[in-house]
Write an enzyme that holds these catalytic residues in place. Structure first.
Site, short mmCIF file in Angstrom:
data_model
loop_
_atom_site.label_atom_id
_atom_site.label_comp_id
_atom_site.label_asym_id
_atom_site.label_seq_id
_atom_site.Cartn_x
_atom_site.Cartn_y
_atom_site.Cartn_z
CE1 TYR A 265 42.09 64.02 37.51
CE2 TYR A 265 43.00 62.39 39.12
CZ TYR A 265 42.56 63.01 37.62
OH TYR A 265 42.37 62.15 36.90
CG LEU B 156 31.82 52.38 34.76
CD1 LEU B 156 31.19 52.52 35.95
CD2 LEU B 156 31.93 50.62 33.93
CB ILE C 144 41.38 53.77 37.89
CG1 ILE C 144 41.58 55.27 36.37
CG2 ILE C 144 42.29 53.69 37.86
CD1 ILE C 144 42.03 56.49 36.23
CE LYS D 163 33.66 61.13 40.74
NZ LYS D 163 33.01 62.31 40.03
CB SER D 164 31.77 55.35 42.31
OG SER D 164 30.57 55.63 43.25
NE ARG E 166 25.40 53.74 42.53
CZ ARG E 166 25.59 55.01 42.03
NH1 ARG E 166 25.71 56.18 42.58
NH2 ARG E 166 24.03 54.69 41.90
CG ASN F 274 32.75 50.07 40.81
OD1 ASN F 274 30.94 49.62 40.01
ND2 ASN F 274 32.45 51.16 40.81
#
Length: 275
Positions: free
Chosen positions: A49, A192, A230, A232-233, A238, A242
């Site tokens: 990452y 998602l 997990i 992600k945002s 959000r 979540n």
């Protein structure tokens, strides 16, 4: 907060964390601070990452502000594109440890890369790192049940976690059943469907019926399947939304309607295709 999930190594894994995939380095500290402030206690990172140094800085800042480090679970993963030799695994682990500036709680093999036929040797090195006390929990990511079966048969050590793509289009029921049989926690990435599943009419109908967002409905579905995830945002509101999924439960009809959405469609790479 959703309940923690027991793992076969005797530890517990927060069922709901947040990931840092494709979070730009310059935004990482802000995203981590927002996630910890919302109440998350699992941060999913990885060598690939490119933001582990920034994650470490955010964790140190959070600790100074009263967030106990031992209350958090921090994940990293071995990428292994250049080499899968034991020395390369150890050096990658050490580099992630230095970048983070804090112990790694969960370390995973990011991809099996089956064409190279080295993932069993890589796993043996992770077992050594665990036995040396350098990492608490070891697991894998993007492993099929065939890959897992080989790890277990050849090393006698079962991964505590397998992090795989899973969402209503790709629920991975067969793999989840294998996990349950062997005590492996299923942890979903892209839970998602990279936001694509949020627009499905069935998901939107179920969400509206419960007065929640489509994302909350899907997260609730994951939790009721008994797994971890997990999402992600980079948006604080959000991240908070979540996490706010304890006030409702999907009924049997809801679960059946979501089950009917399965197509097998992936948003990412098949494990056998990344080498």
């Amino acid at each position: 907060m959703p309940a923690d999930l027991p793992m076969l190594d005797g530890r517990a894994l927060p069922a709901l964390g947040f990931g840092l995939y494709k979070v730009p380095a310059e935004q990482t500290a802000e995203v981590v601070a927002a996630g910890l402030d919302a109440g998350y206690r699992l941060v999913d990172g990885a060598e690939f990452y490119g933001n582990e140094r920034e994650l470490g800085e955010a964790l140190r800042r959070a600790e100074q502000q009263g967030v106990a480090r031992d209350a958090l679970t921090v994940t990293s993963k071995f990428w292994g594109e250049a080499s899968q030799e034991p020395a390369a695994v150890r050096e990658a682990f050490a580099q992630s440890e230095r970048a983070l500036g804090t112990p790694i709680d969960v370390y995973m093999i990011h991809w099996p890369r089956p064409a190279r036929d080295r993932y069993v040797d890589v796993w043996r090195t992770l077992v050594e790192l665990r036995d040396e006390g350098r990492v608490r929990t070891i697991g894998v990511s993007n492993f099929t049940h065939e890959h897992l079966r080989r790890l277990i048969e050849e090393t006698g050590v079962t991964p505590a976690i397998n992090q795989v793509e899973s969402h209503p289009w790709l629920p991975q029921h067969e793999l989840r059943a294998f996990h349950r049989h062997h005590g492996i926690v299923t942890q979903a990435w892209s839970p998602l469907g990279r936001s694509r599943v949020l627009h499905d009419p069935t998901i939107q109908r179920i969400a509206a019926a419960h007065g929640v967002s489509p994302a909350q409905a899907i997260i609730r579905w994951h939790l009721q399947l008994g797994g971890a995830l997990i999402p992600k945002s980079t948006h604080p509101h959000r991240l908070r939304e979540n996490l706010d999924v304890d006030g409702f439960r999907l009924g049997d009809d809801d679960m059946a309607a979501i089950a009917a959405l399965e197509t097998g469609e992936r948003t990412g790479t098949h494990p056998d295709d990344r080498n």
